[in-house]
Design a protein around this motif. Structure first.
Motif, mmCIF file in Angstrom:
data_model
loop_
_atom_site.group_PDB
_atom_site.id
_atom_site.type_symbol
_atom_site.label_atom_id
_atom_site.label_comp_id
_atom_site.label_asym_id
_atom_site.label_seq_id
_atom_site.Cartn_x
_atom_site.Cartn_y
_atom_site.Cartn_z
ATOM 1 N N LEU A 74 0.850 -1.184 0.000
ATOM 2 C CA LEU A 74 0.000 0.000 0.000
ATOM 3 C C LEU A 74 0.889 1.239 0.000
ATOM 4 O O LEU A 74 1.829 1.322 0.796
ATOM 5 C CB LEU A 74 -0.881 -0.001 1.247
ATOM 6 N N ARG A 99 -0.738 1.871 5.875
ATOM 7 C CA ARG A 99 0.255 0.833 6.122
ATOM 8 C C ARG A 99 -0.297 -0.534 5.722
ATOM 9 O O ARG A 99 -1.497 -0.766 5.723
ATOM 10 C CB ARG A 99 0.625 0.798 7.611
ATOM 11 N N GLY A 100 0.622 -1.450 5.405
ATOM 12 C CA GLY A 100 0.225 -2.810 5.082
ATOM 13 C C GLY A 100 0.201 -3.064 3.591
ATOM 14 O O GLY A 100 0.825 -2.356 2.793
ATOM 15 N N GLY A 101 -0.540 -4.083 3.197
ATOM 16 C CA GLY A 101 -0.613 -4.451 1.785
ATOM 17 C C GLY A 101 -1.252 -5.805 1.605
ATOM 18 O O GLY A 101 -2.112 -6.210 2.398
ATOM 19 N N CYS A 102 -0.793 -6.504 0.582
ATOM 20 C CA CYS A 102 -1.440 -7.738 0.155
ATOM 21 C C CYS A 102 -0.372 -8.802 -0.138
ATOM 22 O O CYS A 102 0.604 -8.521 -0.835
ATOM 23 C CB CYS A 102 -2.281 -7.445 -1.085
ATOM 24 N N THR A 125 -4.377 -4.096 6.061
ATOM 25 C CA THR A 125 -4.045 -2.682 5.875
ATOM 26 C C THR A 125 -4.638 -1.817 6.986
ATOM 27 O O THR A 125 -5.633 -2.176 7.620
ATOM 28 C CB THR A 125 -4.589 -2.155 4.529
#
Length: 316
Positions: free
Chosen positions: A22, A28-31, A47
């Motif tokens: 992200l 913050r975070g993502g996949c 996220t």
């Protein structure tokens, strides 16, 4: 509200694993994306957003998706049908997407944790081959090339597998095999949920006995801090202990004691996830007087001690 397109997956040292981060100005975070030789894809989206966003994407190829919302809430709409739905934590759903459909997700400022299984092409049909009569509504909607959604509650069996996925104890090839087996386990739980009457021949129960098991399960859930023992529970529903255990397994796949333990731990997990109580308070609230025993049982089910779970609930 900012409108974005999902970023392209980035490769990792593991050829079967990909990541989408992200952008930092959004949150913050993502996949994380794991691709398996069986045709399944496992996607974990974790996220925390700094601002509300709208994610737009076009589905180029038809597929079936199974989603589990573990934290957060969002709205999703499909074009050209213009249908819109609200998805909340605790829900799981099966979705069939035809080719060339547009999807828009509306995400608020919140912590969002979702896990998806993606089945490309006719993979669902191949998994249900020989049992088409049980799953014909799902399969027919896919064959007619139209979008379809079926939303249910996430069961305690599903939650256990989901948290085992999030806290996989392995790396490398062992991790890949472990996650693929858990993805298959999730798929089996969802298929069973779609057709709860789909049980092995010879395992059918009379309606009266089924009702007794349901009432027994409710008695356990309503009295987590002081549940009846097996004899008391069997007596309350008019069954012998052996029949109660046998019938309970047919309906829930576990004994009454295992069902109670699973529900206690699932409830404790949800309390910890709220961030409003500590480990000791969570243990006592669901009937565990021995904190050491609670921690051991929690780690066995979710793969991580309850104290560590508190620190792993949100992305870095």
């Amino acid at each position: 509200m900012k409108i974005i397109q999902p970023g392209a997956p980035q490769s990792t040292p593991d050829p079967n694993r990909f990541k989408v981060a992200l952008p930092s100005f959004l949150g913050r975070g993502g996949c994380d994306i794991d691709v398996f030789s069986s045709g399944l894809k496992l996607i974990v989206m974790n996220t925390v957003l700094h601002q509300p966003i709208q994610i737009q994407r076009t589905i180029a190829e038809p597929f079936v998706g199974i989603g589990f919302c573990m934290a957060g809430e969002f709205d999703v709409s499909f074009m050209p049908s213009k249908t819109q739905s609200n998805i909340r934590a605790g829900q799981s759903g099966l979705y069939t997407y035809p080719q060339d459909i547009e999807i828009s997700e509306y995400l608020p400022v919140d912590h969002m944790l979702r896990i998806y299984l993606m089945l490309e092409g006719d993979l669902l049909s191949s998994f249900t081959q020989g049992d088409e009569d049980y799953f014909s509504p799902v399969i027919k909607s896919f064959e007619k090339k139209r979008s379809n959604r079926m939303v249910h509650a996430t069961t305690h069996l599903m939650r256990a597998v989901l948290y085992q996925i999030l806290h996989c104890p392995y790396c490398g090839k062992a991790r890949h095999l472990y996650l693929e087996s858990k993805a298959m386990e999730l798929l089996s739980h969802k298929l069973a949920q779609l057709q709860p009457s789909y049980i092995c021949p010879g395992n059918e129960l009379k309606h009266s006995d089924y009702d007794r098991v349901i009432y027994a399960a409710k008695s356990l859930v309503d009295n987590l801090d002081n549940p009846p023992n097996t004899k008391e529970l069997a007596r309350s529903v008019g069954l012998s202990c052996s029949k109660l255990n046998r019938y309970f397994r047919r309906v829930y796949g576990v004994t009454p004691f295992e069902y109670l333990r699973n529900h206690r731990l699932q409830t404790a997990m949800q309390l910890l996830q709220s961030g409003e109580i500590n480990v000791t308070e969570a243990a006592l609230s669901v009937g565990y007087a021995n904190l050491s025993y609670f921690s051991k049982a929690f780690k066995t089910m979710f793969g991580v001690p309850p104290g560590e779970f508190l620190h792993n609930s949100t992305p870095n």
